[in-house]
Scaffold this motif. Structure first.
Motif, mmCIF file in Angstrom:
data_model
loop_
_atom_site.group_PDB
_atom_site.id
_atom_site.type_symbol
_atom_site.label_atom_id
_atom_site.label_comp_id
_atom_site.label_asym_id
_atom_site.label_seq_id
_atom_site.Cartn_x
_atom_site.Cartn_y
_atom_site.Cartn_z
ATOM 1 N N VAL A 161 0.842 -1.200 0.000
ATOM 2 C CA VAL A 161 0.000 0.000 0.000
ATOM 3 C C VAL A 161 0.879 1.252 0.000
ATOM 4 N N ASP A 162 1.965 1.228 0.762
ATOM 5 C CA ASP A 162 2.902 2.352 0.757
ATOM 6 C C ASP A 162 3.532 2.528 -0.629
ATOM 7 N N TYR A 163 3.877 1.409 -1.263
ATOM 8 C CA TYR A 163 4.451 1.496 -2.611
ATOM 9 C C TYR A 163 3.433 2.038 -3.619
ATOM 10 N N ALA A 164 2.159 1.809 -3.374
ATOM 11 C CA ALA A 164 1.131 2.333 -4.274
ATOM 12 C C ALA A 164 1.152 3.856 -4.301
ATOM 13 N N ALA A 165 1.506 4.469 -3.177
ATOM 14 C CA ALA A 165 1.618 5.927 -3.138
ATOM 15 C C ALA A 165 2.860 6.400 -3.891
ATOM 16 N N GLU A 166 3.911 5.574 -3.864
ATOM 17 C CA GLU A 166 5.164 5.931 -4.541
ATOM 18 C C GLU A 166 5.090 5.679 -6.046
ATOM 19 N N PHE A 167 4.383 4.596 -6.419
ATOM 20 C CA PHE A 167 4.234 4.227 -7.830
ATOM 21 C C PHE A 167 2.739 4.087 -8.148
ATOM 22 N N PRO A 168 1.996 5.188 -8.177
ATOM 23 C CA PRO A 168 0.523 5.106 -8.220
ATOM 24 C C PRO A 168 -0.054 4.440 -9.467
ATOM 25 N N THR A 169 0.634 4.509 -10.589
ATOM 26 C CA THR A 169 0.034 3.972 -11.814
ATOM 27 C C THR A 169 -0.029 2.449 -11.833
ATOM 28 N N TYR A 170 0.725 1.776 -10.951
ATOM 29 C CA TYR A 170 0.719 0.306 -10.955
ATOM 30 C C TYR A 170 -0.381 -0.289 -10.081
ATOM 31 N N GLN A 171 -1.012 0.509 -9.234
ATOM 32 C CA GLN A 171 -2.113 0.062 -8.370
ATOM 33 C C GLN A 171 -1.697 -1.101 -7.453
ATOM 34 N N PHE A 172 -0.543 -0.969 -6.829
ATOM 35 C CA PHE A 172 -0.053 -2.011 -5.928
ATOM 36 C C PHE A 172 -0.972 -2.241 -4.726
ATOM 37 N N ASP A 173 -1.765 -1.236 -4.373
ATOM 38 C CA ASP A 173 -2.699 -1.411 -3.262
ATOM 39 C C ASP A 173 -3.826 -2.368 -3.617
#
Length: 212
Positions: A161-173
């Motif tokens: 979820v933290d990585y989703a904020a860093e790389f938003p286009t990949y939708q890791f959350d």
């Protein structure tokens, strides 16, 4: 060493049998993220108290909300617990099986209380310095392994979820780095980012496509 587990012994059957055999401190260890193509591999080890934790189960059978509710109860009541992460670059360098075993070993080593016996999910792990047993679907049949699976899963989900904020286009959350159709479509369109595991075929393929 041998011990008998009754079919109706329940999730705590292994821990009770091991205590009867003289192993008072039983650690369970499990990982999360082995099958993902992005993000770290996370492993946890837990030594549970004798009093059961209500609602404990294999993390994959619980909702995200239920895992989040169990997480603080496990960490507060555990006699000892630890969590470790193996970054994508090391997963690539070691290969996933070796990285998995190494993560489980490190989680046990990081416990601040030395266990008398270790239950591992899936794979035997050497170098633990204590007797151990590898269990098929251990997170579904042993309480300490189930607790470790919850700690590992919750920890890794929070990381993603933290990585989703860093790389938003990949939708890791949403997909947590696993190889879903959504994740693959983002990979195909953008190529991999810094937390993708480059050794995975689906990641390496998109890297080559972006370079061509």
């Amino acid at each position: 060493m041998s011990f008998i587990i009754r079919r109706d012994a329940g999730l705590y059957g292994y821990e009770r049998a091991l205590r009867r055999a003289g192993f008072d401190l039983v650690a369970g260890v499990d990982e999360a993220g082995r099958g993902a193509c992005a993000g770290p591999l996370v492993a946890a080890a837990v030594i549970l108290p004798t009093r059961p934790i209500e609602g404990l189960a294999d993390s994959k059978k619980l909702t995200a909300a239920r895992r989040e509710r169990l997480y603080p109860e496990i960490t507060q009541r555990a006699l000892a617990w630890s969590v470790v992460r193996v970054e994508p670059e090391e997963c690539d360098a070691l290969g996933m099986h070796v990285a998995d075993v190494e993560a489980l070993r490190r989680a046990v080593a990081r416990l601040d209380t030395r266990p008398h016996f270790v239950l591992t999910d899936g794979f035997p792990v050497d170098g633990l310095g204590t007797p151990s047993l590898a269990m098929w679907k251990g997170d579904a049949v042993a309480a300490s392994v189930a607790a470790a699976s919850i700690i590992a899963k919750v920890t890794r989900d929070r990381i993603m979820v933290d990585y989703a904020a860093e790389f938003p286009t990949y939708q890791f959350d949403v997909h947590k780095g696993y190889c879903t159709a959504l994740h693959q479509s983002e990979l195909d369109e953008q190529g991999p980012c810094a937390i993708h595991r480059q050794a995975w075929d689906n990641v390496a393929r998109t890297t080559k496509l972006k370079r061509s």
